[in-house]
Design a protein around this motif. Structure first.
Motif, PDB file in Angstrom:
ATOM      1  N   GLY A 102     -15.407 -11.515  12.002  1.00  0.00           N
ATOM      2  CA  GLY A 102     -16.727 -11.737  11.440  1.00  0.00           C
ATOM      3  C   GLY A 102     -16.831 -11.431   9.957  1.00  0.00           C
ATOM      4  O   GLY A 102     -17.874 -11.640   9.367  1.00  0.00           O
ATOM      5  N   ALA A 103     -15.781 -10.933   9.345  1.00  0.00           N
ATOM      6  CA  ALA A 103     -15.819 -10.665   7.909  1.00  0.00           C
ATOM      7  C   ALA A 103     -14.559 -11.229   7.272  1.00  0.00           C
ATOM      8  O   ALA A 103     -13.505 -11.263   7.908  1.00  0.00           O
ATOM      9  N   PRO A 104     -14.672 -11.671   6.044  1.00  0.00           N
ATOM     10  CA  PRO A 104     -13.486 -12.261   5.407  1.00  0.00           C
ATOM     11  C   PRO A 104     -12.435 -11.187   5.123  1.00  0.00           C
ATOM     12  O   PRO A 104     -12.762 -10.027   4.872  1.00  0.00           O
ATOM     13  N   THR A 105     -11.187 -11.587   5.193  1.00  0.00           N
ATOM     14  CA  THR A 105     -10.092 -10.682   4.875  1.00  0.00           C
ATOM     15  C   THR A 105     -10.135 -10.375   3.383  1.00  0.00           C
ATOM     16  O   THR A 105     -10.253 -11.277   2.575  1.00  0.00           O
ATOM     17  N   PRO A 106     -10.042  -9.095   3.011  1.00  0.00           N
ATOM     18  CA  PRO A 106     -10.081  -8.783   1.578  1.00  0.00           C
ATOM     19  C   PRO A 106      -8.857  -9.351   0.860  1.00  0.00           C
ATOM     20  O   PRO A 106      -7.772  -9.413   1.426  1.00  0.00           O
ATOM     21  N   SER A 107      -9.065  -9.737  -0.374  1.00  0.00           N
ATOM     22  CA  SER A 107      -7.950 -10.286  -1.163  1.00  0.00           C
ATOM     23  C   SER A 107      -6.992  -9.169  -1.549  1.00  0.00           C
ATOM     24  O   SER A 107      -7.311  -7.977  -1.433  1.00  0.00           O
ATOM     25  N   ARG A 108      -5.835  -9.545  -2.038  1.00  0.00           N
ATOM     26  CA  ARG A 108      -4.843  -8.565  -2.455  1.00  0.00           C
ATOM     27  C   ARG A 108      -5.410  -7.692  -3.568  1.00  0.00           C
ATOM     28  O   ARG A 108      -5.201  -6.481  -3.590  1.00  0.00           O
ATOM     29  N   ALA A 109      -6.106  -8.291  -4.519  1.00  0.00           N
ATOM     30  CA  ALA A 109      -6.677  -7.531  -5.632  1.00  0.00           C
ATOM     31  C   ALA A 109      -7.689  -6.502  -5.113  1.00  0.00           C
ATOM     32  O   ALA A 109      -7.725  -5.362  -5.591  1.00  0.00           O
ATOM     33  N   GLN A 110      -8.490  -6.883  -4.126  1.00  0.00           N
ATOM     34  CA  GLN A 110      -9.463  -5.947  -3.561  1.00  0.00           C
ATOM     35  C   GLN A 110      -8.746  -4.802  -2.835  1.00  0.00           C
ATOM     36  O   GLN A 110      -9.142  -3.638  -2.936  1.00  0.00           O
ATOM     37  N   GLN A 111      -7.687  -5.124  -2.102  1.00  0.00           N
ATOM     38  CA  GLN A 111      -6.944  -4.082  -1.389  1.00  0.00           C
ATOM     39  C   GLN A 111      -6.254  -3.120  -2.359  1.00  0.00           C
ATOM     40  O   GLN A 111      -6.256  -1.910  -2.160  1.00  0.00           O
ATOM     41  N   GLU A 112      -5.670  -3.663  -3.439  1.00  0.00           N
ATOM     42  CA  GLU A 112      -5.021  -2.800  -4.424  1.00  0.00           C
ATOM     43  C   GLU A 112      -6.043  -1.926  -5.136  1.00  0.00           C
ATOM     44  O   GLU A 112      -5.792  -0.750  -5.407  1.00  0.00           O
ATOM     45  N   ALA A 113      -7.212  -2.485  -5.441  1.00  0.00           N
ATOM     46  CA  ALA A 113      -8.258  -1.705  -6.100  1.00  0.00           C
ATOM     47  C   ALA A 113      -8.744  -0.581  -5.191  1.00  0.00           C
ATOM     48  O   ALA A 113      -9.052   0.519  -5.659  1.00  0.00           O
ATOM     49  N   ALA A 114      -8.797  -0.831  -3.887  1.00  0.00           N
ATOM     50  CA  ALA A 114      -9.247   0.198  -2.945  1.00  0.00           C
ATOM     51  C   ALA A 114      -8.225   1.335  -2.841  1.00  0.00           C
ATOM     52  O   ALA A 114      -8.579   2.472  -2.572  1.00  0.00           O
ATOM     53  N   ARG A 115      -6.940   1.019  -3.060  1.00  0.00           N
ATOM     54  CA  ARG A 115      -5.892   2.038  -2.954  1.00  0.00           C
ATOM     55  C   ARG A 115      -5.724   2.849  -4.233  1.00  0.00           C
ATOM     56  O   ARG A 115      -5.074   3.891  -4.220  1.00  0.00           O
ATOM     57  N   LYS A 116      -6.267   2.391  -5.327  1.00  0.00           N
ATOM     58  CA  LYS A 116      -6.067   3.083  -6.602  1.00  0.00           C
ATOM     59  C   LYS A 116      -6.790   4.424  -6.595  1.00  0.00           C
ATOM     60  O   LYS A 116      -7.927   4.530  -6.173  1.00  0.00           O
ATOM     61  N   ARG A 117      -6.090   5.414  -7.084  1.00  0.00           N
ATOM     62  CA  ARG A 117      -6.671   6.734  -7.235  1.00  0.00           C
ATOM     63  C   ARG A 117      -6.404   7.177  -8.663  1.00  0.00           C
ATOM     64  O   ARG A 117      -5.373   6.818  -9.247  1.00  0.00           O
ATOM     65  N   PRO A 118      -7.259   7.983  -9.219  1.00  0.00           N
ATOM     66  CA  PRO A 118      -7.027   8.412 -10.597  1.00  0.00           C
ATOM     67  C   PRO A 118      -5.793   9.324 -10.683  1.00  0.00           C
ATOM     68  O   PRO A 118      -5.544  10.144  -9.808  1.00  0.00           O
ATOM     69  N   LEU A 119      -4.997   9.150 -11.752  1.00  0.00           N
ATOM     70  CA  LEU A 119      -3.825   9.982 -11.949  1.00  0.00           C
ATOM     71  C   LEU A 119      -4.225  11.389 -12.370  1.00  0.00           C
ATOM     72  O   LEU A 119      -3.548  12.359 -12.069  1.00  0.00           O
ATOM     73  N   VAL A 120      -5.322  11.484 -13.089  1.00  0.00           N
ATOM     74  CA  VAL A 120      -5.811  12.764 -13.574  1.00  0.00           C
ATOM     75  C   VAL A 120      -7.152  13.034 -12.905  1.00  0.00           C
ATOM     76  O   VAL A 120      -8.027  12.177 -12.908  1.00  0.00           O
ATOM     77  N   PRO A 121      -7.328  14.209 -12.316  1.00  0.00           N
ATOM     78  CA  PRO A 121      -8.613  14.491 -11.665  1.00  0.00           C
ATOM     79  C   PRO A 121      -9.746  14.568 -12.687  1.00  0.00           C
ATOM     80  O   PRO A 121      -9.517  14.787 -13.885  1.00  0.00           O
ATOM     81  N   ASN A 122     -10.954  14.409 -12.198  1.00  0.00           N
ATOM     82  CA  ASN A 122     -12.115  14.453 -13.086  1.00  0.00           C
ATOM     83  C   ASN A 122     -12.275  15.814 -13.739  1.00  0.00           C
ATOM     84  O   ASN A 122     -12.536  15.920 -14.931  1.00  0.00           O
TER      85      ASN A 122
END
Length: 194
Positions: A28-48
């Motif tokens: 019922g929902a579209p499969t996320p694109s590769r760019a969306q999946q990579e963006a979701a996995r990104k975490r900051p290298l330096v904490p806030n």
């Protein structure tokens, strides 16, 4: 393409948000694109908050050092250095800790001789130095005898072909004051290991 059964790569752990997003993208929902999946996995290298992150890292390191210090003091094999590991080294530690060695009182004798050197009489100083050398010779002989005794006991317990070289290890432990030994003594005096 068939999966390799010998592939030992483990998938990286997902966060709760990633898991929810993956499950939401089901039917019922579209499969996320590769760019969306990579963006979701990104975490900051330096904490806030770098100061808070450094504080937490220091606290975590201090906790692990304290755990290792306590583990080594009680003789936990996981925290012992390589020179102290193994059943034969434990046997040697227990045997040395159970007996009284002449070398245990070597440091107090040395301290007494240092005090005697402040006495202005050359005869007293000479007697102090000679008695220190005599005491040191007796401690060395005691350590050599201890090495032979331990080699025989280890051969009887573990087999003659599997005896490690432990004479130096035993001598160094026997020359230390009992309260200063690491790992701490686990047996009482005269309770020799079986």
């Amino acid at each position: 393409m068939a999966k390799n059964p010998n592939n030992t790569e483990e998938p990286s752990a997902e966060t709760l948000e990633e898991t929810q997003a993956r499950l939401k993208a089901g039917k019922g929902a579209p499969t996320p694109s590769r760019a969306q999946q990579e963006a979701a996995r990104k975490r900051p290298l330096v904490p806030n908050d770098r100061k808070e992150a450094a504080k937490q890292a220091r606290a975590k390191a201090a906790e692990s050092r304290e755990r290792a210090r306590v583990g080594m003091a009680v003789g936990d094999e996981r925290y012992l250095p390589a020179r102290d590991r193994g059943p034969q080294k434990k046997f040697v530690r227990d045997y040395v800790d159970a007996r009284f060695s002449i070398g245990e009182i070597l440091i107090p004798v040395m301290f007494a001789v240092i005090l005697l050197t402040f006495v202005p009489s050359p005869e007293v100083q000479s007697i102090g130095i000679l008695s220190l050398w005599a005491f040191f010779l007796v401690a060395v002989i005691d350590s050599v005898v201890l090495g032979f005794i331990l080699t025989k006991k280890l051969a009887a317990k573990f087999g003659a072909d599997k005896v490690e070289r432990v004479r130096w290890y035993a001598a160094m432990r026997a020359l230390q004051l009992r309260p200063l030994r690491l790992p701490k003594p686990q047996v009482k005096r005269w309770n020799y290991p079986e």
